[in-house]
Enzyme design. Structure first.
Site, short mmCIF file in Angstrom:
data_model
loop_
_atom_site.label_atom_id
_atom_site.label_comp_id
_atom_site.label_asym_id
_atom_site.label_seq_id
_atom_site.Cartn_x
_atom_site.Cartn_y
_atom_site.Cartn_z
N GLY A 141 -5.79 -0.31 6.00
CA GLY A 141 -5.00 -1.39 5.67
C GLY A 141 -5.60 -3.16 6.50
O GLY A 141 -5.23 -4.08 5.60
N ASP A 142 -6.36 -3.07 7.22
CA ASP A 142 -6.93 -3.78 7.68
C ASP A 142 -8.12 -4.98 7.12
O ASP A 142 -7.81 -5.54 6.17
CB ASP A 142 -7.23 -3.54 8.88
CG ASP A 142 -6.64 -4.41 9.67
OD1 ASP A 142 -5.21 -3.93 10.26
OD2 ASP A 142 -6.43 -3.40 11.41
N SER A 181 0.89 -1.06 0.34
CA SER A 181 -0.34 -0.33 0.03
C SER A 181 0.88 0.96 0.10
O SER A 181 2.08 1.53 0.69
CB SER A 181 -1.24 -0.27 1.44
OG SER A 181 -0.05 -0.56 2.40
N GLY A 230 0.28 4.25 -0.20
CA GLY A 230 0.15 6.32 0.28
C GLY A 230 -0.95 5.98 -0.71
O GLY A 230 -2.08 4.82 -1.48
N ALA A 231 -1.27 7.22 -1.12
CA ALA A 231 -1.38 8.07 -2.68
C ALA A 231 -1.76 7.22 -3.60
O ALA A 231 -3.10 7.45 -4.60
CB ALA A 231 -1.49 9.59 -2.73
#
Lengths: 309, 309
Positions: free
Chosen positions: B248-249, B217, B219-220
């Protein structure tokens, strides 16, 4: 048995952190917890002095269960808390290891229903029958009428049980009008009650409002007592450093234990200042150091106010 | 059933305060609490998507009991937590109403004994027999060996259960060497693992270290996946504001649910980004907004990395 009332009991949690910074994430390095609320602290000190005590107030939810579990290990403290549906509050003291300062977060406490308040009063009146004195301590949880302490003071006086009131704000204003035997405000609470920032004038005003005796903790000046039997001053011992948490509760325990032992006012005040100071120097918040207590008790000088000038 | 492992479960408590000032006393105006720890969050999202789940890890003391009580109300989430003597940790998020910022206080968690760790592994291996996939999530409590995730990854692979690892630091470094099917680091975790601040290079390094697939992941930029079947990028939707807690989960739940539904990688990533974004905009931390999820899922554009440039 001495009865203490803590309507807003708490689980007092202390967190150690390296340095508290708003908006950051912190790893808590140390966690300690114990049953709290002023009346519970008073009862623990009374029990340590050898008095049988009972604690009442409200306990609910998992946190209430933790408070009750914590009390089970304490000798001479009987759990007479009244179960409620709402959750007992937590208080969190975050101690910054770098500065030594404490940041406090206090939950509001459970919402008490009218039926729960009625059940409490019934239980309280039953407990009064075997009480030699009662201390009414601390803030009110949501839902309890603001005149609650006035009701509880009247019930104690109706059965001739000496009653000490240690609260603030509107609950103190209402409670004092019901003529408690002792109120124990500090300078701020006196000022809030009377509008006067001159402590002695405010204490006299508090007596006019209904308190038989007023014992005020005036910081470094120590304790000052205006009573029907006379006026006394018990100076605080010099050079005390430590944690003041619970020092006021220890003073209440000192006053009340000496009262039920039928000691005269100077001995009551000597015990209160010695216990209070021994609480400040104790390493664990709210406990007192027995050696310091006995030493200070032997040295305490209580003077009549006329002499003290 | 999808199994999620949370070795350091928590009771997540959120406090609302007017303004947080170090060394002051605060009245908490709002208290919310719910079972927490990354794997528990993943399981709740999986359950909301219709998957049967089981959660394991450790639970102890009164706080562990509160976590278990909180799980009892959640449909399709089976409590398979292993009891331990030490107390489950609390985490406290203090939300400042003036600035909207959050200050986090995390207790360390219980000390796990070797016998408790052995009991957990036995229970985990039994649970794997009926699991279609497993997610290993979050930090390790004190006492659990730093190579714990490597052991748990190997046990899953030995019985051919797909395993996703979402952790950081040394537990990630050790776990990745045991060849998990998916790791899901963010840019910081990748940099800590590989020493490289260039995410794509770091992702390739993570694959060389043992991960079959790496889904990062960024971020943007959204999610980037390097897998044996190809490389994809799923951009994050524009203009999202809200609370990123649990995003994130939710991505993990998206990946894992689509995996067990045998959907191809682009569909797995589309679900992960849509769920993650729908979690950010949901008013309650860690929950997702279903309408936003369905809308974003329909619009999600997943591109092969070759095309994406």
């Amino acid at each position: 048995m001495i009865l203490t009332v803590t309507l807003n009991t708490a689980l007092d949690i202390t967190y150690g952190v390296k340095a508290l910074r708003p908006h950051a994430s912190h790893r808590v390095t140390e966690v300690t917890e114990r049953p709290g609320g002023k009346g519970l602290n008073v009862a623990r000190v009374l029990a340590a002095l050898g008095h049988e005590t009972a604690v009442t107030g409200f306990a609910g939810g998992p946190t209430g269960e933790q408070v009750r579990a914590g009390l089970r290990g304490t000798e001479r403290v009987r759990d007479a808390l009244v179960p409620v549906a709402g959750p007992t509050r937590r208080t969190i003291a975050v101690v910054d290891a770098t500065t030594g300062d404490t940041t406090q977060l206090n939950e509001p406490g459970p919402l008490i229903t009218p039926a729960e308040w009625a059940a409490f009063q019934e239980s309280y009146e039953r407990l009064l029958r075997s009480a030699s004195a009662v201390a009414l301590c601390g803030s009110l949880p949501p839902g309890v009428p603001v005149g609650a302490y006035a009701t509880l003071v009247r019930a104690a006086r109706a059965v001739s049980v000496p009653v000490l009131l240690d609260t603030s704000g509107e609950p103190l204003r209402r409670g004092i009008a019901a003529r408690p035997d002792i109120v124990k405000p500090n300078a701020d609470e006196l000022a809030e009650l009377t509008g006067s920032h001159e402590p002695l004038g405010a204490m006299k005003d508090a007596r006019r409002r209904g308190a038989h005796s007023v014992v005020a903790s005036l910081g470094a000046e120590g304790l000052v007592a205006l009573t029907p039997e006379g006026e006394w001053r018990a100076p605080a011992p010099d050079r005390l450093s430590g944690n003041p948490t619970g020092a006021g509760d220890s003073a209440v325990a000192g006053l009340l234990s000496a009262w039920v032992e039928k000691l005269p006012w100077p001995d009551r005040l000597a015990r209160a200042v010695a216990l209070s100071a021994a609480t400040v120097v104790a390493p664990v918040a709210g406990e007192f150091d027995r050696a310091t207590y006995e030493d200070l008790l032997a040295k305490a000088e209580v003077r009549e106010r006329a002499e003290a000038g």
